[in-house]
Design an enzyme around this catalytic site. Structure first.
Site, PDB file in Angstrom:
ATOM      1  N   CYS A  72      21.538  -4.491  13.830  1.00  0.00           N
ATOM      2  CA  CYS A  72      20.761  -4.904  15.039  1.00  0.00           C
ATOM      3  C   CYS A  72      21.335  -5.992  15.895  1.00  0.00           C
ATOM      4  O   CYS A  72      21.881  -7.049  15.151  1.00  0.00           O
ATOM      5  CB  CYS A  72      19.535  -4.943  14.578  1.00  0.00           C
ATOM      6  SG  CYS A  72      18.142  -5.692  15.879  1.00  0.00           S
ATOM      7  N   CYS A  81      13.120  -8.779  10.691  1.00  0.00           N
ATOM      8  CA  CYS A  81      13.956  -8.595   9.437  1.00  0.00           C
ATOM      9  C   CYS A  81      14.889 -10.043   9.151  1.00  0.00           C
ATOM     10  O   CYS A  81      15.774 -10.409   9.712  1.00  0.00           O
ATOM     11  CB  CYS A  81      15.120  -7.591   9.853  1.00  0.00           C
ATOM     12  SG  CYS A  81      14.420  -5.869  10.136  1.00  0.00           S
ATOM     13  N   CYS A 158      14.303  -0.737  17.776  1.00  0.00           N
ATOM     14  CA  CYS A 158      14.162  -1.372  16.886  1.00  0.00           C
ATOM     15  C   CYS A 158      14.710  -0.604  15.595  1.00  0.00           C
ATOM     16  O   CYS A 158      14.207   0.369  15.465  1.00  0.00           O
ATOM     17  CB  CYS A 158      12.849  -1.999  16.485  1.00  0.00           C
ATOM     18  SG  CYS A 158      12.593  -2.732  14.911  1.00  0.00           S
ATOM     19  N   GLN A 282      -0.287   2.609   5.059  1.00  0.00           N
ATOM     20  CA  GLN A 282       1.001   1.933   4.629  1.00  0.00           C
ATOM     21  C   GLN A 282       2.010   2.327   5.403  1.00  0.00           C
ATOM     22  O   GLN A 282       2.306   3.459   6.108  1.00  0.00           O
ATOM     23  CB  GLN A 282       1.539   2.934   3.219  1.00  0.00           C
ATOM     24  CG  GLN A 282       0.566   2.133   1.878  1.00  0.00           C
ATOM     25  CD  GLN A 282      -0.845   2.695   2.080  1.00  0.00           C
ATOM     26  OE1 GLN A 282      -1.225   3.494   2.721  1.00  0.00           O
ATOM     27  NE2 GLN A 282      -1.731   1.883   1.145  1.00  0.00           N
ATOM     28  N   GLU A 332     -13.417  -2.040  -3.349  1.00  0.00           N
ATOM     29  CA  GLU A 332     -12.630  -2.533  -2.189  1.00  0.00           C
ATOM     30  C   GLU A 332     -13.833  -3.168  -1.133  1.00  0.00           C
ATOM     31  O   GLU A 332     -14.957  -2.921  -1.075  1.00  0.00           O
ATOM     32  CB  GLU A 332     -12.031  -1.618  -1.376  1.00  0.00           C
ATOM     33  CG  GLU A 332     -11.812  -1.664   0.120  1.00  0.00           C
ATOM     34  CD  GLU A 332     -10.520  -2.764   0.296  1.00  0.00           C
ATOM     35  OE1 GLU A 332      -9.703  -2.764  -0.342  1.00  0.00           O
ATOM     36  OE2 GLU A 332     -10.786  -3.612   1.123  1.00  0.00           O
ATOM     37  N   ASP A 380      -4.403  -3.114  -7.356  1.00  0.00           N
ATOM     38  CA  ASP A 380      -3.623  -3.500  -6.364  1.00  0.00           C
ATOM     39  C   ASP A 380      -4.055  -4.668  -5.355  1.00  0.00           C
ATOM     40  O   ASP A 380      -4.359  -4.462  -4.362  1.00  0.00           O
ATOM     41  CB  ASP A 380      -3.394  -2.077  -5.558  1.00  0.00           C
ATOM     42  CG  ASP A 380      -2.101  -2.446  -4.514  1.00  0.00           C
ATOM     43  OD1 ASP A 380      -1.502  -3.304  -4.436  1.00  0.00           O
ATOM     44  OD2 ASP A 380      -2.072  -1.275  -3.897  1.00  0.00           O
ATOM     45  N   CYS A 407       2.159  -7.234  -4.621  1.00  0.00           N
ATOM     46  CA  CYS A 407       2.916  -7.631  -3.648  1.00  0.00           C
ATOM     47  C   CYS A 407       3.520  -8.978  -3.567  1.00  0.00           C
ATOM     48  O   CYS A 407       4.029  -9.787  -2.658  1.00  0.00           O
ATOM     49  CB  CYS A 407       2.098  -7.323  -2.344  1.00  0.00           C
ATOM     50  SG  CYS A 407       0.700  -8.250  -2.140  1.00  0.00           S
TER      51      CYS A 407
HETATM   52  N1  SAH Z   1      -4.493  -0.094  -2.802  1.00  0.00           N
HETATM   53  C1  SAH Z   1      -4.486   0.043  -1.487  1.00  0.00           C
HETATM   54  C2  SAH Z   1      -4.470  -1.547  -0.720  1.00  0.00           C
HETATM   55  C3  SAH Z   1      -4.135  -2.564  -1.247  1.00  0.00           C
HETATM   56  S1  SAH Z   1      -4.037  -4.132  -0.238  1.00  0.00           S
HETATM   57  C4  SAH Z   1      -3.500   0.879  -1.005  1.00  0.00           C
HETATM   58  O1  SAH Z   1      -2.635   1.312  -1.629  1.00  0.00           O
HETATM   59  O2  SAH Z   1      -3.568   1.076   0.242  1.00  0.00           O
HETATM   60  C5  SAH Z   1      -5.414  -5.017  -1.057  1.00  0.00           C
HETATM   61  C6  SAH Z   1      -6.755  -4.767  -0.924  1.00  0.00           C
HETATM   62  O3  SAH Z   1      -7.512  -5.684  -1.580  1.00  0.00           O
HETATM   63  C7  SAH Z   1      -7.101  -4.787   0.659  1.00  0.00           C
HETATM   64  O4  SAH Z   1      -7.461  -3.581   1.271  1.00  0.00           O
HETATM   65  C8  SAH Z   1      -8.159  -5.846   0.747  1.00  0.00           C
HETATM   66  O5  SAH Z   1      -9.027  -5.513   1.662  1.00  0.00           O
HETATM   67  C9  SAH Z   1      -8.789  -5.660  -0.668  1.00  0.00           C
HETATM   68  N2  SAH Z   1      -9.523  -6.936  -1.132  1.00  0.00           N
HETATM   69  C10 SAH Z   1      -9.165  -8.361  -0.925  1.00  0.00           C
HETATM   70  N3  SAH Z   1      -9.927  -9.182  -1.553  1.00  0.00           N
HETATM   71  C11 SAH Z   1     -10.773  -8.423  -2.346  1.00  0.00           C
HETATM   72  C12 SAH Z   1     -11.923  -8.528  -3.150  1.00  0.00           C
HETATM   73  N4  SAH Z   1     -12.158  -9.837  -3.656  1.00  0.00           N
HETATM   74  N5  SAH Z   1     -12.291  -7.590  -3.551  1.00  0.00           N
HETATM   75  C13 SAH Z   1     -12.058  -6.201  -3.423  1.00  0.00           C
HETATM   76  N6  SAH Z   1     -10.932  -5.883  -2.296  1.00  0.00           N
HETATM   77  C14 SAH Z   1     -10.443  -7.021  -1.947  1.00  0.00           C
END
Ligand code: SAH
Length: 452
Positions: A72, A81, A158, A282, A332, A380, A407
């Site tokens: 790029c 990036c 991009c 995603q 969530e 996650d 992450c």
């Molecule tokens: N597992 C999902 C996204 C994970 S990202 C996937 O693969 O698509 C983390 C997620 O946690 C987000 O959606 C965010 O809204 C949520 N989150 C953040 N704080 C939280 C909490 N205290 N309790 C429950 N969910 C929460």
């Protein structure tokens, strides 16, 4: 003592999570954007704090053997990036090393970390692009913000985006120039078009274009739709979103469909997802599949388990797990995400997934108090990791396995250390490269309950 506005020479020895180079002078940490491990650089200090400094890269005195020419032409200017000037295999290696080193340093967990799973072609991987729109010399510009600023770098293409974006950018610029449509100015808060967002289904080829406007009236919108229809292959939806607030948040509340549907579809593996202008999905569908398959492998389900998917978002992992489990419970905090999760379960005919809206630290202990337990748990969490209440409840439930998708290696290490002390031992660690050419790394860890 490191002083401000002074020149220093140093070797870059690591990369931070935002892709910034890290080096030391007399043991003092200096962050250098654009430096990669192995570079000997000359810098000028621009910020000096108690425990670190930030240097501006002036010269690479002796380049790292992993330095390459990025494909790029604006890689250095653009904030997107950060490590495109680093050989791709070296990017993968450094991400693996960072996970291993962080687990050791913060978590005191000494475990071999697998080689990062990278992409065969680490380009054109993003399915969502967000272009700020501006005007220079009476002509529309669209592109990306310059590093650390809101100055727009005009871009034709991009390299990490789906190539369809080139045709969208061209058509929108033509529209603005032809009809003299005004663009939004952050300072005066005047002007109409703020952003253009595109979403592409990688497997379906369906394209959505979202025009974000400061106000409802969009002149010549039929011509805009016509231009897009003529130029953009796979166009299924043109949507206007109204945002008249003084904010950096891209989307406003109201969305109007100008052409076609208000959603597009895409697949991750066999699972179908409906994607609307504002819904989360995603951004790298190819690597998402790699990541979720790893999580599923680590969950090691036989079809008889109750599985918790904590921090489930729109339920992507939950639905993956549901195909192999007796029952999945997703938790969530965002209501809109849970609405999507329920809709996604329906369109995939999945009836063994249940979703709860609320903070995990409240919902998970509540479920446990009602004697609802998990045989396997997947978490996650966002960057800040899991709340203690969540980890404690997991431990009390005594699931056979915990699969931790993270992450952020630092909070992963902290949480794994906490689980280690309570009988859950990490047995495999797998980094996955979800965002090639950036400093981000995603990791999946399999934890096994000891002495059940
Ligand atoms: N597992 C999902 C996204 C994970 S990202 C996937 O693969 O698509 C983390 C997620 O946690 C987000 O959606 C965010 O809204 C949520 N989150 C953040 N704080 C939280 C909490 N205290 N309790 C429950 N969910 C929460």
């Amino acid at each position: 003592m490191i002083e401000k506005n002074k020149l220093y020479q140093l070797e870059i020895i690591d990369i931070g999570h935002s892709g910034e180079g890290i080096g030391r002078v007399d043991g003092f940490t200096i962050f250098v954007d654009g430096g990669i491990p192995g570079d000997l650089v000359e810098i000028k200090t621009v910020i000096v704090k108690k425990s670190y400094a930030v240097g501006r890269l002036l010269k690479v005195l002796s380049p790292s053997s992993n330095r390459t020419n990025p494909i790029c032409s604006i890689a250095d200017e653009c904030g997107g990036c950060q490590i495109m000037h680093m050989d791709y295999q070296a990017q993968l290696d450094i991400k693996r090393n960072r996970v291993e080193e962080t687990l050791k340093r913060i978590g005191k967990v000494d475990i071999h970390v697998n080689a990062t799973l990278g992409m065969e072609n680490p380009y054109q991987y993003r399915n969502k692009a967000q272009f700020p729109v501006g005007i220079i010399n009476g002509k529309a510009i669209m592109g990306f913000y310059k590093k650390g600023s809101h100055q727009i770098v005009d871009t034709e293409a991009c390299h990490i985006q789906h190539p369809i974006n080139e045709t969208v950018v061209k058509a929108i610029k033509e529209f603005i120039n032809k009809y003299n449509i005004s663009v939004y100015d952050e300072k005066t808060r005047k002007g109409l078009i703020r952003h253009v967002v595109t979403k592409v289904g990688y497997q379906t080829g369906e394209v959505m274009v979202v025009i974000i406007t400061n106000g409802r009236e969009l002149p010549h919108k039929e011509s805009l739709v016509k231009l897009l229809k003529e130029n953009v292959k796979g166009l299924r939806a043109v949507v206007q979103n109204i945002n008249d607030k003084n904010t950096n948040v891209i989307f406003g509340k109201e969305t109007i469909t100008l052409f076609g549907k208000d959603t597009i579809e895409d697949y991750i593996g066999e699972l179908k997802f409906k994607i609307s202008a504002k819904s989360f999905f995603q951004v790298n569908p190819i690597q998402t599949k790699v990541l979720y398959e790893k999580a599923l492998e680590y969950a090691d389900l036989k079809g008889v388990e109750t599985v918790f998917d904590i921090y489930c978002g729109i339920g992507t992992i939950s639905l993956f797990l549901a195909q192999r489990a007796k029952k999945v419970i997703g938790v969530e905090v965002l209501e809109a995400a849970i609405e999507n999760a329920i809709a996604n379960a329906e369109i995939n005919n999945i009836s063994n997934a249940e979703f709860y809206t609320g903070e995990a630290e409240e919902i998970v202990p509540k479920l446990y108090a009602e004697d609802i337990k998990a045989d396997v748990v997947v978490v996650d969490p966002p960057r800040k990791g899991c709340e203690k209440a969540v980890l404690d409840t997991i431990v009390n439930m005594e699931p056979k396995r915990v699969v931790y998708v993270s992450c952020n290696p630092a909070t992963l290490a902290r949480d794994i250390a906490y689980l280690h002390e309570r009988g859950y031992i990490a047995v495999e660690v797998q980094p996955v490269d979800m965002f090639p050419h950036t400093g981000h790394v995603e990791t999946v860890v399999k934890l096994q309950r000891q002495n059940p």
